[in-house]
Design an enzyme around this catalytic site. Structure first.
Site, PDB file in Angstrom:
ATOM      1  N   VAL A 285       0.836  -1.204   0.000  1.00  0.00           N
ATOM      2  CA  VAL A 285       0.000   0.000   0.000  1.00  0.00           C
ATOM      3  C   VAL A 285       0.867   1.248   0.000  1.00  0.00           C
ATOM      4  O   VAL A 285       0.574   2.250  -0.664  1.00  0.00           O
ATOM      5  CB  VAL A 285      -0.948  -0.012   1.216  1.00  0.00           C
ATOM      6  CG1 VAL A 285      -1.672   1.326   1.355  1.00  0.00           C
ATOM      7  CG2 VAL A 285      -1.969  -1.135   1.093  1.00  0.00           C
ATOM      8  N   ALA A 286       1.984   1.188   0.749  1.00  0.00           N
ATOM      9  CA  ALA A 286       2.876   2.346   0.807  1.00  0.00           C
ATOM     10  C   ALA A 286       3.533   2.624  -0.535  1.00  0.00           C
ATOM     11  O   ALA A 286       3.812   3.776  -0.877  1.00  0.00           O
ATOM     12  CB  ALA A 286       3.945   2.120   1.880  1.00  0.00           C
ATOM     13  N   ASP A 332      -3.128  17.892 -43.657  1.00  0.00           N
ATOM     14  CA  ASP A 332      -3.761  18.102 -44.945  1.00  0.00           C
ATOM     15  C   ASP A 332      -3.619  19.570 -45.323  1.00  0.00           C
ATOM     16  O   ASP A 332      -3.481  20.430 -44.452  1.00  0.00           O
ATOM     17  CB  ASP A 332      -5.244  17.712 -44.837  1.00  0.00           C
ATOM     18  CG  ASP A 332      -5.951  17.761 -46.173  1.00  0.00           C
ATOM     19  OD1 ASP A 332      -5.325  17.437 -47.181  1.00  0.00           O
ATOM     20  OD2 ASP A 332      -7.131  18.138 -46.197  1.00  0.00           O
ATOM     21  N   ASP A 562      -9.538  15.567 -43.259  1.00  0.00           N
ATOM     22  CA  ASP A 562     -10.975  15.818 -43.304  1.00  0.00           C
ATOM     23  C   ASP A 562     -11.720  14.816 -44.167  1.00  0.00           C
ATOM     24  O   ASP A 562     -12.938  14.729 -44.087  1.00  0.00           O
ATOM     25  CB  ASP A 562     -11.260  17.238 -43.816  1.00  0.00           C
ATOM     26  CG  ASP A 562     -10.638  17.496 -45.189  1.00  0.00           C
ATOM     27  OD1 ASP A 562     -10.021  16.566 -45.740  1.00  0.00           O
ATOM     28  OD2 ASP A 562     -10.765  18.616 -45.692  1.00  0.00           O
TER      29      ASP A 562
END
Length: 827
Positions: A285-286, A332, A562
């Site tokens: 946990v630590a 583009d 696009d």
């Protein structure tokens, strides 16, 4: 064919109207029986979805991260040992992280669905000698399509007839202008953008009429091939994800090594296995920064909000930071670097007013009331806009000199003419076609046309004559047109170059046009290799190959687009950027980022924002890991010297989730520094935490651990372990809270950064100090956390000791600055 056929329902069928002599008289189309047989053989004319992963598979894939594995392990053992508060807290973090990842990946599956909206819902074909209208899904190879302006082409088809036919293929090829079509075959292997004898599924007919025989349907079409490419591309891990994964693996190895060491020492000393298992859980946990997933998510979400205000909508959180790592932007041309509309850039001739007057008199397009928008061919709209700047209005021409006869533009004749009521004939077209018909043809006109073409301009010759015949004309001059660069794009390209980001232009236009625009924008400077910076006449496969080549060279690639042909490359790039205004739905679904203003300058702004987010995440990660290392060193040292555990798992979770994570949330919201775009991007192979960061983590973490361990020993745990833990617990909490102020910068002192430039951090630290103090005032809280009672002076001592690490950090900054000053003066 004498013109477009009226629309008909599927149930209706009428004989084909009489047609002039030629191929159309022999085109009867397929029989219904043969069409049914071919439908069964070739399948429906639909873009099929490739096999996709089950939602459950996508969800389970979220638990493969080493950080998640570590958290699950700690949570599971906590639950077995009855530490239910620990297990619930860890479980909530894991579920939230998995849910966010699942939603992001599942959205990406929608890109292929969007391809279906590109296909024509209905089509007109010849069946048994009759024109019928039917669902486009029932079109089969061999069908004859009837085409007219406004139609969406239902399949890939070879033209049998074309009458002034043009299609808009920008979404498929990237070509900015409509493509003139002709029934004249082109050579095998001709690039897609130059196949003038073929119409393609999903493209739109902008003018004219035609007949075309279907050659490919469904997934065999060019659009279907793109669908295959889109399905075969993989979402690339972002640099942030890769670097965080490296950090997590390092933590995992270190954690397991220390846990095994502590467990082995304890068992060798004769401690019980249950005691050592509890110690191992405490160490795990630590070691784990439980708040890190939440901190990263909040940092990216704040970036999303700031970028939305700057016309960039983020569809994938990690995309915000990825832009900050970008070393190459493949963009583009049309609509992103340029305005997306044709414009007259130059007029060559003795009388420009007369040239533009004649050009306007030979147009079918119409400008809108604002003089900008309009309907008709983009080339004619550009001519009308240029004429309007000279006070020439087409509506006045039509009123004062009404047209008598019109010869529309045709790809065969390459010219158009309109005869007016005053007897004047106005002609526009290709120079090589008009020169033989002009009495004043000169060599200088040819040289001028060549010069304009070499500068990437589309050249149109303008002539005038008398009477209906297109002979003995007077050549008035030439008009050079192009899609002009956005003014702000020039500045943005320069800013990207200064930031060390290469701009690579990818377009369907010709090489001459692309290179001319590239030079004008500053993408291509004198002496630079055009093949490296400019790619023209590219297909969807080419774009995908270009992106992959840059990635293979170790670059972090952003790709803009696009059209449908951009979607596979957008998915393949580290970050895909779609155009919000002109982009197709397919492209937007495949992208990580959508620009609502279709502006390259917005990308550069987003790069700065991404760099700021990365800097904030890195310093926050250092802040969190200093605390985790300090806790780990503290627990390890206590185990090595045979002391009781200074902290229990619930106290560690309180520190990590509440006391650490709240200041960390404020740290990731620090404002961006102005100089971020004045330095090169991070190297793609640069780890998130380098040697300097790990050294700081270990040194400061060790300092905190030794200080807290000293307090714990001084409090005499052998006499009252709960009181000793309470004092160590508070000292560590106050130390980590106050250290947040020093974590904001590794070079600037606390007062130089400005305590009030991040008021949220100031408020959180004050709130957390009060919250920690309040734990000792509530008996239920003291019992839950296993805290002994502390007197006010002992809490005051813990708070005073909390100033030690932050003071050491500030003094080290000052000493480093003083040690560098003599060197700077010597230079």
């Amino acid at each position: 064919m004498n013109g477009p056929l009226p629309p008909m329902s599927r149930e209706q069928s009428v004989p084909v109207p009489p047609a002039p002599p030629g191929p159309a008289n022999t085109v009867l189309g397929l029989s219904r029986a043969e069409a049914t047989r071919r439908l069964a053989e070739h399948g429906r004319n639909e873009i099929q979805r490739e096999e996709t992963r089950s939602p459950w598979v996508v969800l389970l894939g979220q638990f493969r991260s080493p950080m998640i594995a570590l958290l699950l392990g700690a949570g599971g053992v906590s639950a077995l040992l009855g530490e239910h508060a620990d297990a619930i807290a860890i479980g909530a973090i894991v579920v939230l992280n998995a849910l966010i990842g699942f939603l992001q990946e599942f959205k990406a599956e929608q890109a292929l669905l969007a391809l279906r909206s590109m296909t024509a819902p209905r089509a007109r074909v010849m069946r048994d000698g009759y024109a019928v209208q039917l669902p486009s899904a029932e079109v089969v190879p061999g069908d004859v399509l009837l085409l007219e302006a406004g139609d969406v082409v239902a399949a890939d088809a070879h033209l049998l007839e074309a009458h002034a036919l043009a299609t808009n293929e920008a979404a498929l090829t990237g070509e900015s202008a409509p493509v003139d079509k002709a029934a004249r075959p082109v050579a095998e292997g001709t690039p897609l953008a130059q196949r003038t004898d073929t119409v393609f599924l999903g493209t739109a007919v902008t003018r004219g009429t035609g007949l075309a025989e279907v050659r490919a349907t469904g997934m065999r079409t060019e659009l279907g091939k793109i669908a295959h490419l889109l399905a075969s591309t993989q979402d690339t891990k972002t640099p942030l994800e890769e670097r965080l994964e490296q950090v997590t693996k390092t933590l995992l190895v270190a954690c397991l090594a220390i846990v095994v060491l502590v467990a082995a020492l304890g068992l060798w000393r004769g401690h019980g296995w249950m005691t050592m298992l509890l110690s191992s859980i405490s160490l795990a946990v630590a070691a784990v920064p439980e708040g890190l997933p939440a901190v990263v998510t909040i940092a990216l979400a704040m970036g999303v909000r700031r970028m939305a205000a700057r016309h960039a909508l983020v569809r994938r959180l990690q995309a915000v930071e990825t832009l900050g790592s970008a070393t190459v932007v493949c963009t583009d041309k049309t609509g992103t670097l340029t305005t997306g509309t044709m414009e007259v850039r130059e007029v060559w001739g003795d009388n420009s007013h007369a040239i533009l007057f004649a050009a306007a008199a030979c147009c079918d397009a119409s400008l809108g009331p604002d003089g900008k928008e309009g309907t008709g061919d983009p080339t004619e709209l550009a001519l009308l806009r240029a004429a309007l700047t000279r006070g020439i209005r087409r509506e006045e021409l039509e009123r004062d000199r009404p047209r008598v006869a019109v010869r529309p533009f045709d790809s065969e004749t390459k010219r158009m003419s309109i005869l007016r009521a005053d007897g004047a004939l106005y002609v526009k077209g290709a120079l090589e076609v008009l020169l033989p018909r002009c009495r004043n043809a000169t060599v200088s006109a040819s040289r001028a046309a060549s010069e304009l073409a070499n500068r990437g301009l589309r050249v149109l010759a303008i002539a005038r004559g008398e009477g209906p015949e297109e002979e003995n004309l007077e050549l008035l001059g030439l008009v050079g047109m192009a899609d002009p660069p956005r003014p702000e794009a020039v500045t943005a390209v320069a800013a990207a170059r200064a930031a060390g980001v290469r701009t690579v232009m990818i377009t369907g236009d010709s090489a001459e046009t692309a290179q001319a625009i590239g030079r004008e924008l500053g993408i291509l400077l004198p002496g630079e290799d055009a093949a490296e910076r400019i790619h023209a006449r590219v297909t969807a496969e080419d774009k995908l190959r270009i992106v992959r080549r840059w990635k293979e060279r170790g670059e972090v690639v952003a790709m803009t687009g696009d059209g449908v042909n951009d979607a596979p490359a957008l998915r393949e790039a580290h970050i895909g950027i779609a155009m919000g205004r002109t982009g197709t739905e397919v492209t937007r679904e495949a992208a990580d980022l959508v620009l609502t203003d279709d502006n390259f300058a917005t990308i550069v702004t987003a790069i700065r924002e991404g760099r700021a987010i990365y800097e904030n995440i890195r310093k926050t990660l250092v802040y969190l890991l200093v605390g985790n290392v300090g806790e780990l060193m503290l627990m390890l040292a206590a185990s090595l010297v045979g002391l009781p555990l200074p902290l229990v798992p619930l106290q560690l979770l309180w520190i990590n989730l509440v006391t650490d994570s709240l200041p960390a949330l404020a740290l990731v919201m620090d404002p961006a520094r102005a100089e971020l775009l004045n330095r090169p991007p991070r190297r793609p192979d640069e780890p998130m935490l380098g040697a300097a960061q790990w050294r700081a983590i270990l040194l400061v973490g060790t300092l905190e651990a030794l200080m807290v361990l000293g307090v714990f020993i001084w409090a005499d745990p052998a006499h009252d372990v709960d009181r000793a833990r309470a004092l160590a617990f508070s000292t560590l909490v106050f130390s980590e809270l106050l250290r947040a102020f020093a974590a904001r910068s590794t070079t600037r002192l606390f007062w130089e950064v400005g305590p009030f430039t991040n008021r949220l951090l100031l408020g959180i630290v004050l709130f957390s100090v009060g919250l920690q103090w309040g734990l000792y005032e509530l008996p239920a809280a003291r019992e839950l956390f296993g805290l002994g009672a502390l007197r006010p002076w002992e809490l005051g001592l813990a708070l005073a000791l909390g100033f030690v690490p932050v003071t050491v950090l500030e003094l080290s900054k000052l000493m480093r600055r003083l040690s560098l000053r003599p060197r700077a003066e010597a230079c």
